[in-house]
Design a protein around this motif. Structure first.
Motif, PDB file in Angstrom:
ATOM      1  N   TYR A 178       0.849  -1.189   0.000  1.00 23.77           N
ATOM      2  CA  TYR A 178       0.000   0.000   0.000  1.00 23.77           C
ATOM      3  C   TYR A 178       0.885   1.240   0.000  1.00 23.77           C
ATOM      4  CZ  TYR A 178      -3.595   3.397   1.289  1.00 23.77           C
ATOM      5  OH  TYR A 178      -4.441   4.483   1.301  1.00 23.77           O
ATOM      6  N   ASP A 226      -1.720  -5.398  -4.091  1.00 22.78           N
ATOM      7  CA  ASP A 226      -1.772  -3.954  -3.848  1.00 22.78           C
ATOM      8  C   ASP A 226      -3.174  -3.549  -3.417  1.00 22.78           C
ATOM      9  OD1 ASP A 226      -0.498  -1.198  -4.173  1.00 22.78           O
ATOM     10  OD2 ASP A 226      -2.330  -1.023  -5.368  1.00 22.78           O
ATOM     11  N   ASP A 227      -3.231  -2.687  -2.404  1.00 19.44           N
ATOM     12  CA  ASP A 227      -4.513  -2.284  -1.821  1.00 19.44           C
ATOM     13  C   ASP A 227      -4.904  -0.883  -2.290  1.00 19.44           C
ATOM     14  OD1 ASP A 227      -6.767  -2.740  -0.286  1.00 19.44           O
ATOM     15  OD2 ASP A 227      -5.869  -1.943   1.544  1.00 19.44           O
ATOM     16  N   SER A 276      -3.301   1.466  -4.160  1.00 18.91           N
ATOM     17  CA  SER A 276      -2.339   2.556  -4.005  1.00 18.91           C
ATOM     18  C   SER A 276      -2.553   3.593  -5.107  1.00 18.91           C
ATOM     19  CB  SER A 276      -0.908   2.019  -4.086  1.00 18.91           C
ATOM     20  OG  SER A 276      -0.657   1.089  -3.060  1.00 18.91           O
ATOM     21  N   ARG A 315     -10.326  -0.742  -1.789  1.00 22.23           N
ATOM     22  CA  ARG A 315      -9.412  -0.832  -0.658  1.00 22.23           C
ATOM     23  C   ARG A 315      -9.994  -1.724   0.438  1.00 22.23           C
ATOM     24  NH1 ARG A 315      -8.120   2.139   4.133  1.00 22.23           N
ATOM     25  NH2 ARG A 315      -5.946   1.732   4.670  1.00 22.23           N
ATOM     26  N   ASN A 327      -6.076  -6.947   3.436  1.00 22.17           N
ATOM     27  CA  ASN A 327      -5.067  -7.255   2.423  1.00 22.17           C
ATOM     28  C   ASN A 327      -4.211  -8.447   2.839  1.00 22.17           C
ATOM     29  OD1 ASN A 327      -4.334  -6.489  -0.163  1.00 22.17           O
ATOM     30  ND2 ASN A 327      -2.618  -5.244   0.522  1.00 22.17           N
TER      31      ASN A 327
END
Length: 325
Positions: free
Chosen positions: A7, A34-35, A37, A63, A69
């Motif tokens: 992130y 990936d959260d 970004s 997200r 995550n």
């Protein structure tokens, strides 16, 4: 199998991926998740994935927060690599030595009862690796056969570094996802201690960048850990943990073999009481510190007045009178 939640880590992800892909092990894979970004984290990771087939990069559609995550990385490991035997979460700003996997795999193979193995860690200061000059902490339970004794011993562990160790899959299968509570690593590892022992490797095999920490306030933790904080996270942390423990061990029957429902209920109650005892001890310690500060401040204020009194004629008379008494 390594899960890498990411992130907003464009400044660190390149060195992190280089560190992970340089690990000396015959067979492993990395899933980077990936959260959402808003920087170039995903693009950098995908460049590495194009050059190395061991790396898979996924991007969440929305997200999830840090805990979501973590769990998403574990879910993808089950989906993409169903035959994995060991699993580890990696932080998106920490570095590992090439021997990290081999050392921890040997530790788990040498002790079939072990649920998790981890190594000592150094720190990253101004981009440089700093190795500790002494043993700051040690938490092992290899000599404890009773699950409840291991559970009680978990009170003295530092959960953060241990969470990023190497987990045996069968214990993860039993416990399930990381709970959606504050300080989730502590209660998760406490429950994990019921399923097996913890082993610490003496070598310093990974390095933490302490400059990117979540923060100690519950508000900052809640914002970082969850995209949409559950209602449970607004309760006191002790109640959050106890509710999850009871649900895990008693309601959902995710306890180790040989541990009955009655004893599981006792463990949940013991955990709650132990948490409040720790809070009481901390409150007493803080009260003693405040009292010492107040006494020191009063002594500083009174000392000059005492000197002036002794120097005066009345003060000398009073001193002689006190000596006679």
């Amino acid at each position: 199998m390594i899960g890498l939640p990411m992130y907003r880590s464009e400044d660190f992800v390149e060195s992190v991926l280089e560190s992970l892909l340089a690990l000396e092990h015959e067979s492993f894979a990395v899933i980077a998740v990936d959260d959402c970004s808003h920087d170039s984290t995903v693009e950098i990771a995908r460049r590495f994935a194009d050059a190395d087939r061991r790396l898979t990069v996924e991007a969440n559609a929305e997200r999830l927060g840090m805990i979501g995550n973590w769990n998403r990385a574990l879910e993808l490991a089950y989906e993409r690599h169903p035959g994995f035997e060991y699993f580890a979460w990696a932080s998106d700003n920490d570095l590992r030595e090439p021997a990290w996997i081999d050392v921890l795999v040997r530790a788990l193979e040498d002790d079939p009862r072990a649920a998790l193995a981890y190594s000592r860690f150094g720190t990253i200061v101004a981009g440089e690796k700093v190795v500790p000059t002494h043993e700051k902490w040690l938490y092992e339970t290899q000599d404890q056969a009773d699950p409840f004794e291991r559970f009680k011993a978990a009170e003295r562990m530092r959960a953060g570094p241990i969470m990023y160790g190497l987990h045996r899959r069968r214990t993860l299968d039993r416990i399930g996802k990381v709970p959606s509570v504050l300080l989730s690593d502590f209660v998760y590892l406490s429950c994990l201690a019921l399923h097996g022992t913890f082993v610490q490797a003496p070598e310093v095999l990974w390095y933490r960048d302490l400059g990117r920490t979540t923060g100690s306030s519950t508000g900052r933790q809640r914002a970082a850990l969850f995209a949409d904080p559950p209602a449970l996270t607004y309760l006191p942390v002790s109640l959050q943990h106890t509710i999850w423990l009871l649900r895990c061990l008693v309601v959902e029957d995710r306890r180790p073999p040989g541990l009955g429902r009655g004893r599981s209920l006792y463990i949940g109650i013991f955990y709650l009481g132990n948490w409040w005892r720790r809070l009481a001890r901390r409150a007493q310690s803080q009260a003693r510190k405040r009292r010492r500060k107040l006494e020191k401040r009063l002594r500083k204020r009174i000392a000059p007045r005492r000197k002036r009194l002794v120097r005066s004629r009345a003060g000398r008379r009073l001193a002689r009178l006190l000596r006679r008494l």
